[in-house]
Design a protein around this motif. Structure first.
Motif, PDB file in Angstrom:
ATOM      1  N   THR A   1       0.821  -1.205   0.000  1.00 15.79           N
ATOM      2  CA  THR A   1       0.000   0.000   0.000  1.00 15.79           C
ATOM      3  C   THR A   1       0.859   1.260   0.000  1.00 15.79           C
ATOM      4  O   THR A   1       1.324   1.709   1.056  1.00 15.79           O
ATOM      5  N   GLU A   2       1.066   1.821  -1.170  1.00 12.38           N
ATOM      6  CA  GLU A   2       1.818   3.074  -1.259  1.00 12.38           C
ATOM      7  C   GLU A   2       1.036   4.217  -0.608  1.00 12.38           C
ATOM      8  O   GLU A   2       1.625   5.125  -0.027  1.00 12.38           O
ATOM      9  N   ARG A   3      -0.283   4.157  -0.708  1.00 13.68           N
ATOM     10  CA  ARG A   3      -1.114   5.178  -0.055  1.00 13.68           C
ATOM     11  C   ARG A   3      -0.938   5.115   1.456  1.00 13.68           C
ATOM     12  O   ARG A   3      -0.820   6.141   2.129  1.00 13.68           O
ATOM     13  N   GLY A   4      -0.929   3.896   1.999  1.00 13.84           N
ATOM     14  CA  GLY A   4      -0.714   3.739   3.433  1.00 13.84           C
ATOM     15  C   GLY A   4       0.662   4.209   3.867  1.00 13.84           C
ATOM     16  O   GLY A   4       0.820   4.802   4.949  1.00 13.84           O
ATOM     17  N   GLN A   5       1.662   3.979   3.024  1.00 13.40           N
ATOM     18  CA  GLN A   5       3.008   4.465   3.321  1.00 13.40           C
ATOM     19  C   GLN A   5       3.027   5.990   3.393  1.00 13.40           C
ATOM     20  O   GLN A   5       3.652   6.578   4.285  1.00 13.40           O
ATOM     21  N   LYS A   6       2.340   6.617   2.444  1.00 14.25           N
ATOM     22  CA  LYS A   6       2.274   8.077   2.437  1.00 14.25           C
ATOM     23  C   LYS A   6       1.637   8.597   3.718  1.00 14.25           C
ATOM     24  O   LYS A   6       2.125   9.557   4.320  1.00 14.25           O
ATOM     25  N   HIS A   7       0.561   7.958   4.148  1.00 12.96           N
ATOM     26  CA  HIS A   7      -0.111   8.399   5.368  1.00 12.96           C
ATOM     27  C   HIS A   7       0.809   8.307   6.578  1.00 12.96           C
ATOM     28  O   HIS A   7       0.794   9.194   7.452  1.00 12.96           O
ATOM     29  N   LEU A   8       1.612   7.265   6.645  1.00 11.32           N
ATOM     30  CA  LEU A   8       2.539   7.132   7.765  1.00 11.32           C
ATOM     31  C   LEU A   8       3.607   8.218   7.739  1.00 11.32           C
ATOM     32  O   LEU A   8       3.984   8.757   8.784  1.00 11.32           O
ATOM     33  N   ARG A   9       4.082   8.559   6.559  1.00  9.35           N
ATOM     34  CA  ARG A   9       5.055   9.651   6.464  1.00  9.35           C
ATOM     35  C   ARG A   9       4.445  10.964   6.935  1.00  9.35           C
ATOM     36  O   ARG A   9       5.079  11.745   7.667  1.00  9.35           O
ATOM     37  N   GLU A  10       3.198  11.209   6.545  1.00 11.11           N
ATOM     38  CA  GLU A  10       2.517  12.447   6.936  1.00 11.11           C
ATOM     39  C   GLU A  10       2.308  12.500   8.446  1.00 11.11           C
ATOM     40  O   GLU A  10       2.542  13.537   9.087  1.00 11.11           O
ATOM     41  N   LEU A  11       1.846  11.390   9.025  1.00 11.83           N
ATOM     42  CA  LEU A  11       1.602  11.362  10.468  1.00 11.83           C
ATOM     43  C   LEU A  11       2.901  11.520  11.251  1.00 11.83           C
ATOM     44  O   LEU A  11       2.929  12.191  12.294  1.00 11.83           O
TER      45      LEU A  11
ATOM     46  N   LYS B   1       4.597  -7.621   7.829  1.00 15.91           N
ATOM     47  CA  LYS B   1       5.934  -7.289   7.335  1.00 15.91           C
ATOM     48  C   LYS B   1       6.262  -8.036   6.048  1.00 15.91           C
ATOM     49  O   LYS B   1       6.951  -7.513   5.172  1.00 15.91           O
ATOM     50  N   GLN B   2       5.768  -9.266   5.942  1.00 17.76           N
ATOM     51  CA  GLN B   2       6.085 -10.076   4.775  1.00 17.76           C
ATOM     52  C   GLN B   2       5.354  -9.589   3.531  1.00 17.76           C
ATOM     53  O   GLN B   2       5.767  -9.877   2.406  1.00 17.76           O
ATOM     54  N   ILE B   3       4.274  -8.849   3.703  1.00 20.69           N
ATOM     55  CA  ILE B   3       3.504  -8.340   2.567  1.00 20.69           C
ATOM     56  C   ILE B   3       4.012  -6.973   2.130  1.00 20.69           C
ATOM     57  O   ILE B   3       4.176  -6.701   0.934  1.00 20.69           O
ATOM     58  N   ASP B   4       4.264  -6.092   3.094  1.00 23.24           N
ATOM     59  CA  ASP B   4       4.739  -4.744   2.774  1.00 23.24           C
ATOM     60  C   ASP B   4       5.790  -4.341   3.802  1.00 23.24           C
ATOM     61  O   ASP B   4       5.491  -3.651   4.778  1.00 23.24           O
TER      62      ASP B   4
END
Length: 235
Positions: free
Chosen positions: A154-164, A192-195
């Motif tokens: 999930t690149e979208r989820g990664q972005k959200h974590l960077r923002e938070l 972890k094994q998925i992303d």
């Protein structure tokens, strides 16, 4: 939250991400809309019972919407991703989430961050710093009984974590809220094994004081039929 009136059928297949064919008790086969574009691993097995709502909007091509899966082992899974935010908003308004109970103002879908994001909820209080809450619906149940997020990269989820993480670094409150929408899940881990990148970003976010909350849904039944659901159990 209460469901609209639900009917059920047996899942024959899910296809084109947005569609599913089911068979009703009278033998009729119908096509319903699937409001979940994700992998839905373990949530769409042939033979599962599908609970669906019906819209009276004449402009809709498919009037039925897949709301819940009832697995052949008896677990319920909310597959309508729109419901996660509705559940969390209800819980926030009723102060059922103890960690966030001191915020009086709940603002959904607010723009924020340097990557042009929208946070699910911005919480405000006269006494506290603003709190940014990102909600993630979690439905993946592994063979060893652990719930995991994400179920796909999930690149979208990664972005959200960077923002938070950046928000927390600026001294404001930031929360990643995992809404467990599978009644069979009693433990939670990051997949972890998925992303692996998502997992690393989440670990870093926690080091930067981003709070992680995990609450599980309870399905309210009447004579075996789902009537509503509530986020009631902290994992």
């Amino acid at each position: 939250m209460q469901f609209p009136p639900l009917s059920s059928g047996i899942l024959l297949r899910r296809y084109k991400r947005f569609l599913a064919d089911i068979q009703l008790a009278n033998g009729e086969q119908i096509t319903i809309h699937c409001p979940n574009t994700g992998a839905m691993t373990g949530c769409a097995n042939v033979g599962d019972r599908v609970w669906f709502s019906t819209s009276d909007n004449p402009k809709r091509k498919y009037t039925h919407t897949w709301e819940l899966t009832q697995t052949q082992t008896g677990d319920f899974i909310c597959v309508n991703t729109l419901r996660a935010n509705q559940l969390v908003q209800e819980a926030l308004k009723n102060q059922w989430i103890s960690e966030l109970a001191d915020y009086q103002h709940i603002l959904p879908e607010q723009k924020y961050g340097s990557e042009n994001s929208r946070v699910d909820f911005l919480l405000k209080s006269d006494r506290l710093q603003d709190c940014f809450v990102e909600v993630k619906s979690t439905t993946l149940l592994t063979e060893n009984g652990v719930g995991m997020f994400p179920d796909a990269k999930t690149e979208r989820g990664q972005k959200h974590l960077r923002e938070l993480t950046k928000i927390a670094g600026e001294g404001q409150q930031a929360v990643i809220f995992f809404a467990i929408l599978h009644t069979g899940i009693d433990k939670f881990e990051v997949a972890k094994q998925i992303d692996p990148k998502y997992a690393a970003l989440l670990e870093n976010a926690q080091h930067q004081n981003v709070k992680v909350l995990t609450y599980k849904v309870e399905i309210q039944l009447e004579n075996g039929k789902p009537q509503g659901m509530v986020l009631s159990k902290k994992l």
